[in-house]
Design a protein around this motif. Structure first.
Motif, PDB file in Angstrom:
ATOM      1  N   ARG A   1       6.406  -0.179   7.749  1.00  0.00           N
ATOM      2  CA  ARG A   1       6.023  -1.648   8.027  1.00  0.00           C
ATOM      3  C   ARG A   1       7.220  -0.948   8.679  1.00  0.00           C
ATOM      4  O   ARG A   1       8.254  -0.972   9.085  1.00  0.00           O
ATOM      5  CB  ARG A   1       6.481  -3.092   6.979  1.00  0.00           C
TER       6      ARG A   1
ATOM      7  N   ASP B   1      -7.560   7.590   7.533  1.00  0.00           N
ATOM      8  CA  ASP B   1      -6.639   8.203   6.487  1.00  0.00           C
ATOM      9  C   ASP B   1      -7.361   8.736   5.408  1.00  0.00           C
ATOM     10  O   ASP B   1      -8.368   7.625   4.627  1.00  0.00           O
ATOM     11  CB  ASP B   1      -5.303   7.476   5.796  1.00  0.00           C
TER      12      ASP B   1
ATOM     13  N   GLU C   1      -8.145   5.846   2.319  1.00  0.00           N
ATOM     14  CA  GLU C   1      -8.973   4.401   3.605  1.00  0.00           C
ATOM     15  C   GLU C   1      -9.598   3.987   3.287  1.00  0.00           C
ATOM     16  O   GLU C   1     -10.770   4.928   3.454  1.00  0.00           O
ATOM     17  CB  GLU C   1      -8.653   4.876   5.034  1.00  0.00           C
TER      18      GLU C   1
ATOM     19  N   LEU D   1       3.253  -4.273  10.456  1.00  0.00           N
ATOM     20  CA  LEU D   1       2.452  -3.686  10.357  1.00  0.00           C
ATOM     21  C   LEU D   1       2.186  -2.070  10.054  1.00  0.00           C
ATOM     22  O   LEU D   1       3.494  -1.311  10.162  1.00  0.00           O
ATOM     23  CB  LEU D   1       1.117  -3.848  11.443  1.00  0.00           C
ATOM     24  N   PRO D   2       1.837  -1.383   9.559  1.00  0.00           N
ATOM     25  CA  PRO D   2       2.140  -0.190   8.493  1.00  0.00           C
ATOM     26  C   PRO D   2       1.990   1.193   9.224  1.00  0.00           C
ATOM     27  O   PRO D   2       1.730   0.771  10.628  1.00  0.00           O
ATOM     28  CB  PRO D   2       0.245  -0.092   7.682  1.00  0.00           C
TER      29      PRO D   2
ATOM     30  N   ARG E   1      -0.009   3.914  10.859  1.00  0.00           N
ATOM     31  CA  ARG E   1      -1.432   3.478  11.348  1.00  0.00           C
ATOM     32  C   ARG E   1      -2.243   3.703  12.707  1.00  0.00           C
ATOM     33  O   ARG E   1      -1.537   4.942  13.374  1.00  0.00           O
ATOM     34  CB  ARG E   1      -1.485   1.795  11.486  1.00  0.00           C
ATOM     35  N   TYR E   2      -3.463   3.928  12.731  1.00  0.00           N
ATOM     36  CA  TYR E   2      -4.634   4.033  14.113  1.00  0.00           C
ATOM     37  C   TYR E   2      -4.859   2.741  14.549  1.00  0.00           C
ATOM     38  O   TYR E   2      -5.054   1.758  14.122  1.00  0.00           O
ATOM     39  CB  TYR E   2      -5.152   4.654  13.514  1.00  0.00           C
TER      40      TYR E   2
ATOM     41  N   LYS F   1       2.963   2.383   2.237  1.00  0.00           N
ATOM     42  CA  LYS F   1       3.611   2.502   3.375  1.00  0.00           C
ATOM     43  C   LYS F   1       4.249   1.704   4.293  1.00  0.00           C
ATOM     44  O   LYS F   1       4.961   0.730   3.671  1.00  0.00           O
ATOM     45  CB  LYS F   1       2.261   2.540   4.228  1.00  0.00           C
TER      46      LYS F   1
ATOM     47  N   GLU G   1      -2.452   7.568  16.394  1.00  0.00           N
ATOM     48  CA  GLU G   1      -1.886   6.736  15.484  1.00  0.00           C
ATOM     49  C   GLU G   1      -0.256   6.429  16.026  1.00  0.00           C
ATOM     50  O   GLU G   1       0.470   7.586  16.709  1.00  0.00           O
ATOM     51  CB  GLU G   1      -1.554   8.532  14.399  1.00  0.00           C
TER      52      GLU G   1
ATOM     53  N   ARG H   1     -11.018   0.170  16.187  1.00  0.00           N
ATOM     54  CA  ARG H   1     -10.866   1.448  14.978  1.00  0.00           C
ATOM     55  C   ARG H   1     -11.885   2.779  16.150  1.00  0.00           C
ATOM     56  O   ARG H   1     -13.426   2.060  15.707  1.00  0.00           O
ATOM     57  CB  ARG H   1     -10.506   1.573  13.822  1.00  0.00           C
TER      58      ARG H   1
ATOM     59  N   ASP I   1       0.919  -0.810  -0.359  1.00  0.00           N
ATOM     60  CA  ASP I   1       0.138  -0.061   0.268  1.00  0.00           C
ATOM     61  C   ASP I   1       1.304   1.234   0.043  1.00  0.00           C
ATOM     62  O   ASP I   1       0.219   2.546  -0.139  1.00  0.00           O
ATOM     63  CB  ASP I   1      -1.733   0.036   0.942  1.00  0.00           C
TER      64      ASP I   1
END
Length: 159
Positions: free
Chosen positions: A19, A153, A156, A25-26, A29-30, A17, A62, A92, A15
């Motif tokens: 890691r 995002d 997203e 994980l990205p 991220r949230y 982003k 974040e 989330r 994607d």
């Protein structure tokens, strides 16, 4: 002050982003606060000074860096620090940004209104399309313009 390892691996995710070196994980991220309160430290260990305490369960944050069992997080105002991963949840949530946010039955500007939420309300994120997200705040459900929410995002998509 001890230095931390790199926040993310050099390999980019599909994607685009970076890691996280710990979780893969990205980054960024949230996430949300699992605990009702959590110490925010200057560095990633118990020996680092506590700068303040987050005191809002489910508050969206974040993640901008990782080190061992610690995550560097920031809130919607850009304030933050290091918190232990056990205080965070992958569930989330978002924060309502405008003074009044109108929730709609469907993701259309002229759809019937289901509720109105005030600025600062934390809502659970159900799904997101290109411009709209379906949220749930204390049983009030509906679709809101994505631009009115902090914690998701702009590009997203969530199913």
């Amino acid at each position: 002050m001890a230095s931390a390892s790199p926040a993310a691996s050099p390999d980019a995710a599909s994607d685009g982003k970076a890691r996280g070196a710990v979780t893969n994980l990205p980054i960024p991220r949230y996430v949300s606060m699992k605990a009702a309160s959590g110490n925010v430290r200057r560095g990633p260990s118990l020996t680092h000074r506590i700068d303040w305490v987050f005191q809002r369960r489910n508050m969206p944050l974040e993640v901008v860096a990782e080190y061992d069992n610690w995550r560097r997080v920031q809130d919607r105002d850009g304030l933050g620090g290091w918190v232990h991963y056990s205080l965070l949840s992958g569930e989330r949530t978002v924060i309502v940004e405008p003074d009044i946010l109108t929730l709609r039955r469907t993701p259309e500007a002229n759809a019937p209104v289901t509720a109105e939420l005030e600025a600062g309300v934390v809502a659970f994120l159900d799904q997101c399309r290109i411009d709209w997200c379906r949220v749930n705040a204390s049983g009030y459900k509906g679709w809101a313009k994505k631009t009115a929410l902090w914690g998701v995002d702009p590009e997203e998509i969530l199913e």
